[in-house]
Design an enzyme around this catalytic site. Structure first.
Site, mmCIF file in Angstrom:
data_model
loop_
_atom_site.group_PDB
_atom_site.id
_atom_site.type_symbol
_atom_site.label_atom_id
_atom_site.label_comp_id
_atom_site.label_asym_id
_atom_site.label_seq_id
_atom_site.Cartn_x
_atom_site.Cartn_y
_atom_site.Cartn_z
ATOM 1 N N GLU A 1 -15.499 -27.312 8.695
ATOM 2 C CA GLU A 1 -15.408 -27.448 10.143
ATOM 3 C C GLU A 1 -14.202 -26.710 10.713
ATOM 4 O OE1 GLU A 1 -15.391 -30.786 13.697
ATOM 5 O OE2 GLU A 1 -15.068 -31.420 11.628
ATOM 6 N N GLU B 1 -20.044 -36.537 18.017
ATOM 7 C CA GLU B 1 -18.665 -36.857 17.677
ATOM 8 C C GLU B 1 -17.794 -36.804 18.931
ATOM 9 O OE1 GLU B 1 -15.746 -36.066 13.959
ATOM 10 O OE2 GLU B 1 -16.086 -34.389 15.309
#
Length: 316
Positions: free
Chosen positions: A194, A292
């Site tokens: 990420e 998220e």
């Protein structure tokens, strides 16, 4: 809301408009499924499902969600991990990512120290066990910080050694990612790397940009090493979302969402999520889009606003 915080939180068949019948939406079961596999996380629907994670999963399924995300599941008891996996299976939902390894302040990948290597590989082995218990396919790896220079001199880092040039740091990251991939490949599991933004949340992390993640995945050359494209982070870091998604497409395995500014649900910031979601749907994405982000408003009304936001963004 940053990653540290996360690790340590219908339309009727007749086509009646969502806003015209909110009571029915949130009371009913079996709402139409979303086109994409959006994945809520624990605590997102706690006001509607106060009985805990399993009740939240069931509530999410009833609202049409087909994914689930739990960054902190590796820290839950094994029996709870198994119960979550079984509940998702029973409801026909995909388990999204959890965090397998995330170092924000140490160069755990960029500097080739034995203690860093052992720490990383141990976390990957543990992630294999967790994934099997909860039915996960993907999990997040944040490959540490850059080898930062100290305040005293440009030649020495704050970890007691000479600061490495960028190329050497990148080579170290690739080498350790290959070791991680070798552990994962026999199990068919995927670590997703990420990129995180420096400008608001995670200054100093090694991996910042989508092109950088793409180059790492090409160098590692493993089906077990792919990209987690977090739309929130990449809007801050680089923008140009759809073209960058297209350029990285063959290495992207997972998406996360959150609007900017604020990191709340779609529609609360500047990102045109309907266009982005339509684009990845048309390209054939069938995985999880992790939600998220936080809720812009508290309580049941805030949770209902999140569901409405995803119905709107999914309405392409």
């Amino acid at each position: 809301m940053n990653r540290r915080t996360f690790v340590s939180s219908a339309l009727a068949a007749t086509g009646v408009a969502l806003l015209s019948n909110p009571v029915r939406l949130f009371a009913q079961t079996g709402a139409p499924r979303f086109k994409l596999g959006y994945g809520p996380h624990p605590g997102m629907f706690k006001a509607h499902a106060p009985g805990g994670i399993l009740d939240e999963i069931k509530f999410a399924a009833d609202q049409g969600f087909t994914g689930w995300e739990d960054n902190g599941i590796a820290g839950r008891p094994a029996a709870e991990q198994e119960a979550i996996g079984q509940t998702l299976k029973d409801r026909g939902m995909q388990m999204g990512v959890f965090v397998a390894h995330a170092s924000f302040d140490e160069p755990t990948f960029a500097v080739a120290k034995p203690e860093y290597r052992e720490k990383v590989l141990a976390s990957i082995r543990n992630a294999v066990d967790v994934a099997k218990r909860c039915g996960a396919k993907w999990f997040t790896v944040v490959p540490g910080s850059v080898d930062q220079q100290s305040d005293k001199t440009e030649k020495w880092n704050r970890y007691g050694g000479p600061r490495l040039a960028e190329g050497y740091q990148t080579a170290n990251v690739i080498a350790l990612l290959r070791e991680c991939s070798a552990i994962l490949e026999p199990h068919g599991l995927v670590m997703v790397l990420e990129p995180l933004n420096w400008y608001r949340d995670h200054g100093g992390v090694f991996l910042q940009r989508s092109d950088q993640a793409y180059a790492l995945c090409k160098a590692v050359n493993s089906p077990s090493c792919k990209i987690l494209f977090d739309i929130y982070h990449q809007q801050i870091t680089e923008g140009n979302l759809i073209p960058n998604i297209d350029r990285c497409w063959d290495e992207i395995a997972y998406f996360q969402a959150g609007d900017n500014p604020g990191r709340k649900e779609p529609g609360t910031g500047e990102i045109n999520y309907r266009n982005v979601f339509r684009h990845i749907h048309r390209k054939g994405f069938t995985g999880v889009v992790g939600m998220e982000h936080g809720n812009a408003k508290p309580g049941k009304k805030g949770e209902e606003a999140v569901i409405r936001a995803y119905r709107e963004a999914d309405g392409f």
